[in-house]
Scaffold this motif. Structure first.
Motif, PDB file in Angstrom:
ATOM      1  N   ILE B 111       0.716  -1.077  -0.246  1.00 24.70           N
ATOM      2  CA  ILE B 111       0.089  -0.040   0.070  1.00 24.70           C
ATOM      3  C   ILE B 111       0.997   1.265  -0.051  1.00 24.70           C
ATOM      4  CG2 ILE B 111      -1.884   1.218   1.067  1.00 24.70           C
ATOM      5  CD1 ILE B 111      -2.805  -1.652   0.586  1.00 24.70           C
ATOM      6  N   GLU B 112       0.630   2.229  -0.746  1.00 27.10           N
ATOM      7  CA  GLU B 112       1.487   3.345  -0.911  1.00 27.10           C
ATOM      8  C   GLU B 112       0.589   4.562  -1.078  1.00 27.10           C
ATOM      9  OE1 GLU B 112       3.782   5.655  -0.430  1.00 27.10           O
ATOM     10  OE2 GLU B 112       5.238   3.951  -0.849  1.00 27.10           O
ATOM     11  N   ASN B 113       1.048   5.907  -0.489  1.00 24.76           N
ATOM     12  CA  ASN B 113       0.504   7.005  -0.997  1.00 24.76           C
ATOM     13  C   ASN B 113       0.008   7.192  -2.621  1.00 24.76           C
ATOM     14  OD1 ASN B 113       1.022   9.994  -1.937  1.00 24.76           O
ATOM     15  ND2 ASN B 113      -0.320   9.864  -0.192  1.00 24.76           N
ATOM     16  N   ASP B 114      -0.992   7.673  -2.745  1.00 25.73           N
ATOM     17  CA  ASP B 114      -1.155   7.840  -4.583  1.00 25.73           C
ATOM     18  C   ASP B 114      -0.269   8.750  -4.914  1.00 25.73           C
ATOM     19  OD1 ASP B 114      -2.223  10.183  -3.421  1.00 25.73           O
ATOM     20  OD2 ASP B 114      -4.085   9.829  -4.718  1.00 25.73           O
ATOM     21  N   ALA B 115       0.291   9.804  -4.522  1.00 23.59           N
ATOM     22  CA  ALA B 115       1.292  10.500  -5.090  1.00 23.59           C
ATOM     23  C   ALA B 115       2.723   9.728  -5.159  1.00 23.59           C
ATOM     24  CB  ALA B 115       1.296  12.034  -4.241  1.00 23.59           C
ATOM     25  N   ASN B 116       2.758   9.249  -4.178  1.00 24.06           N
ATOM     26  CA  ASN B 116       4.090   8.464  -4.255  1.00 24.06           C
ATOM     27  C   ASN B 116       4.169   7.338  -5.277  1.00 24.06           C
ATOM     28  OD1 ASN B 116       5.346   9.640  -2.252  1.00 24.06           O
ATOM     29  ND2 ASN B 116       4.921   8.379  -0.713  1.00 24.06           N
ATOM     30  N   ALA B 117       2.867   6.782  -5.512  1.00 22.94           N
ATOM     31  CA  ALA B 117       2.779   5.583  -6.385  1.00 22.94           C
ATOM     32  C   ALA B 117       3.130   6.068  -7.688  1.00 22.94           C
ATOM     33  CB  ALA B 117       1.556   4.970  -6.289  1.00 22.94           C
ATOM     34  N   ALA B 118       2.270   7.424  -8.218  1.00 25.33           N
ATOM     35  CA  ALA B 118       2.553   8.234  -9.570  1.00 25.33           C
ATOM     36  C   ALA B 118       3.980   8.567  -9.515  1.00 25.33           C
ATOM     37  CB  ALA B 118       1.685   9.284  -9.641  1.00 25.33           C
ATOM     38  N   CYS B 119       4.591   8.888  -8.596  1.00 24.05           N
ATOM     39  CA  CYS B 119       6.255   9.281  -8.604  1.00 24.05           C
ATOM     40  C   CYS B 119       6.895   8.214  -8.998  1.00 24.05           C
ATOM     41  CB  CYS B 119       6.563  10.114  -7.179  1.00 24.05           C
ATOM     42  SG  CYS B 119       8.320  10.462  -7.256  1.00 24.05           S
ATOM     43  N   TRP B 120       6.645   7.121  -8.305  1.00 24.00           N
ATOM     44  CA  TRP B 120       7.344   5.849  -8.652  1.00 24.00           C
ATOM     45  C   TRP B 120       7.340   5.345 -10.079  1.00 24.00           C
ATOM     46  CZ3 TRP B 120      11.207   3.682  -6.092  1.00 24.00           C
ATOM     47  CH2 TRP B 120      11.682   2.459  -6.321  1.00 24.00           C
ATOM     48  N   ALA B 121       5.971   5.471 -10.568  1.00 27.74           N
ATOM     49  CA  ALA B 121       5.666   5.327 -12.137  1.00 27.74           C
ATOM     50  C   ALA B 121       6.785   5.897 -13.184  1.00 27.74           C
ATOM     51  CB  ALA B 121       4.321   5.442 -12.496  1.00 27.74           C
ATOM     52  N   GLU B 122       6.699   7.308 -12.712  1.00 27.89           N
ATOM     53  CA  GLU B 122       7.706   8.120 -13.607  1.00 27.89           C
ATOM     54  C   GLU B 122       9.008   7.856 -13.376  1.00 27.89           C
ATOM     55  OE1 GLU B 122       6.919  10.390 -16.060  1.00 27.89           O
ATOM     56  OE2 GLU B 122       4.452  10.323 -15.549  1.00 27.89           O
ATOM     57  N   TYR B 123       9.493   7.395 -12.426  1.00 25.77           N
ATOM     58  CA  TYR B 123      10.885   6.952 -11.858  1.00 25.77           C
ATOM     59  C   TYR B 123      11.233   5.574 -12.659  1.00 25.77           C
ATOM     60  CZ  TYR B 123      14.821   5.296  -9.233  1.00 25.77           C
ATOM     61  OH  TYR B 123      16.112   4.769  -8.763  1.00 25.77           O
ATOM     62  N   VAL B 124      10.378   4.500 -12.728  1.00 29.23           N
ATOM     63  CA  VAL B 124      10.803   3.428 -13.243  1.00 29.23           C
ATOM     64  C   VAL B 124      10.468   3.262 -14.778  1.00 29.23           C
ATOM     65  CG1 VAL B 124      10.547   1.885 -10.978  1.00 29.23           C
ATOM     66  CG2 VAL B 124       8.612   2.232 -12.273  1.00 29.23           C
ATOM     67  N   ASN B 125       9.457   4.115 -15.126  1.00 21.93           N
ATOM     68  CA  ASN B 125       9.160   4.007 -16.471  1.00 21.93           C
ATOM     69  C   ASN B 125       8.678   5.163 -17.282  1.00 21.93           C
ATOM     70  OD1 ASN B 125       8.983   1.543 -18.036  1.00 21.93           O
ATOM     71  ND2 ASN B 125       6.903   1.547 -17.946  1.00 21.93           N
TER      72      ASN B 125
END
Lengths: 322, 322
Positions: B111-125
């Motif tokens: 489970i992650e905060n949604d802003a962090n999840a979106a940030c992680w998406a841009e980071y990995v892909n």
């Protein structure tokens, strides 16, 4: 048994070296002058000779040492241990200090920025001992800093993180030595606090500091605190301005990395609890209510001037474990 | 073989679910309405049923899935996967969502905060694919954010890090919903940009936006950009104010965590390159010269609205590896 740690704090004026056991108890320390004109090779040789003297004075030899940590006042690539640049030691440019120290001392070595090393000391053995998330701000001529998130120092890709003195508190504000304008360092460092007082007095604001300026040709940060203690209105306002700036910086940092503790260090903390309380007052005023960051602890460093060698020694041990 | 990932983006209005392969290629996605009155149990049941439908539509079953990641618009203890609070879903208070999802789906979950999840998406892909140090700021109704240092999301002890919209840009400035004053969110989010324009027009500043306000009863952020494009002076000034605020925030962040890339996301980036160039202009103006932070890349996000499900899916995979 190699049960001892060496921590070296390389400054522009002095090299301080401390010998510690693995619980970071100080066994002995020493200090020798640095010359800004000294070559990296000569400085490493001085590390070697001075360390041997220190160890010998304490009944130890280099074989008793398991690691060497060095704090340096410059920009460091922590992955490679190369010093990129060092304003007070101009010959240190692209110098592989980690490899040089490791080779000469015959020990695993680590090189770290000195503000980060001091921050690490407070984290492992001082004001931040009980937490995993801590920020330290050192209030001296400038304002230096270190950031620890989840037990790790934040370096950035090129060692450029934690330039906390260069957070801007006023757009197009007071010029700072870094080239920016309005940096917190230009308001709330020891020298900027003194400079703001001197400017106000020279601009003919009424203050008991005028006599101090006339007598000594300068106003020090200690003067400002002393005159504020004696009730001088201008001195009080100047200190209040510094505390407001520092309280604001705590709010910014709380919203960015959410530390459990923000530790203030450096000469200015000699001003004592009234100074700390005023920083806390402005933090509480600016942080608002919703984000429940009221639990942030703001406090003073506890290790004093030994923080540099303690942190370097403690970091050295991490070089053994890697 | 369990070769697929589920990424769930739990919003106040909709639940979005995406199914991805391990290279984060989208296999299929779907969206179903959320009700703010729904209980955590009912929402987890909806995750389960909707995921099964999505998988079935794509010729897959739950056995093909190796992990589930969920992005949530709230404050989360990432270590335990407990949602502490969630403003848009009032029934989510101290809810052990990770354990609930993991039990119902029979998979490792994160489970992650949604802003962090979106940030992680841009980071990995996405926009941060090539770097290790990245910050994302999402410009919407508010300003959310995520910080990645050396490949790790910065959470703070209680998930309170990266509240980047609540960095203060003006002491005692515009009031913010968070209880602070002068937050960047109160100036430069999409809704604050629109609000500042409406206030100026109502305060009788001359502008072509006055007609838009009269006709539609409101001014949107898009209106402000459109009128600026058409040469309206007030609209241009309002946009400039937002860009100045965002450029300043980039300077603060460069001095704190020293990212290689700052990524802007959210509805406002539809304004395009002129908007981005103006943010970069103010960054360059305020950063000064000494610290060589000119290499910071400031850019737009590339993944659009799927970032939430991509990031959740990618983070889910880390739950398998732990």
């Amino acid at each position: 048994m190699a049960d001892y740690l060496l921590g070296i704090d390389l400054g522009g004026t002095n090299i301080k070296i401390g010998c510690f056991d693995k619980e970071l108890n100080l066994i002995g320390k020493t200090s020798v002058p640095t010359g800004s004109e000294m070559s990296p090779e000569a400085i490493v040789e001085k590390f070697y000779a001075t360390s041997n003297d220190l160890l010998s004075d304490n009944g130890l030899v280099l074989d008793d040492v398991c690691s060497v940590g060095v704090g340096v006042p410059g920009i460091i690539d922590v992955n490679t241990g190369v010093i990129m640049a060092c304003p007070n030691l101009p010959l240190f440019r692209n110098v592989p200090l980690k490899d040089m120290v490791s080779a000469r001392m015959g020990k695993p070595a680590i090189i770290e920025n000195d503000a980060n090393a001091a921050c690490w000391a407070e984290y492992v053995n001082g004001a931040g001992k009980e937490v995993n998330h801590m920020i330290m701000l050192t209030l001296g001529t400038g304002i230096g800093g270190g950031i620890i998130c989840d037990g790790r120092l934040i370096h950035g890709p090129t060692g450029g993180a934690a330039e906390l003195g260069h957070m801007i508190i006023e757009l197009d504000g007071r010029p700072c030595g870094c080239g920016q304008k309005g940096c917190v360092e230009a308001y709330a460092s020891a020298s900027s606090t003194a400079a703001r007082a001197a400017e106000a007095v020279e601009g003919s604001a009424e203050s008991s500091l005028a006599a101090a300026l006339k007598e000594n040709g300068e106003i020090t940060c200690k003067d400002v605190f002393d005159h504020a203690d004696n009730g001088d209105k201008l001195a009080k306002e100047i200190i209040e301005g510094s505390c407001r700036a520092l309280g604001l910086i705590c709010v910014q940092l709380a919203n960015i990395t959410d530390p459990q503790t923000i530790v203030f260090a450096g000469g200015m903390i000699a001003a004592g609890d009234a100074f700390l309380d005023q920083i806390k007052h402005y933090y509480a005023q600016y942080i608002g209510g919703l984000y429940q960051k009221g639990s942030l602890e703001i406090c003073f460093a506890t290790l004093g001037e030994d923080a540099g060698i303690i942190g370097a020694a403690a970091l050295g041990l991490t070089a053994v474990n890697n």
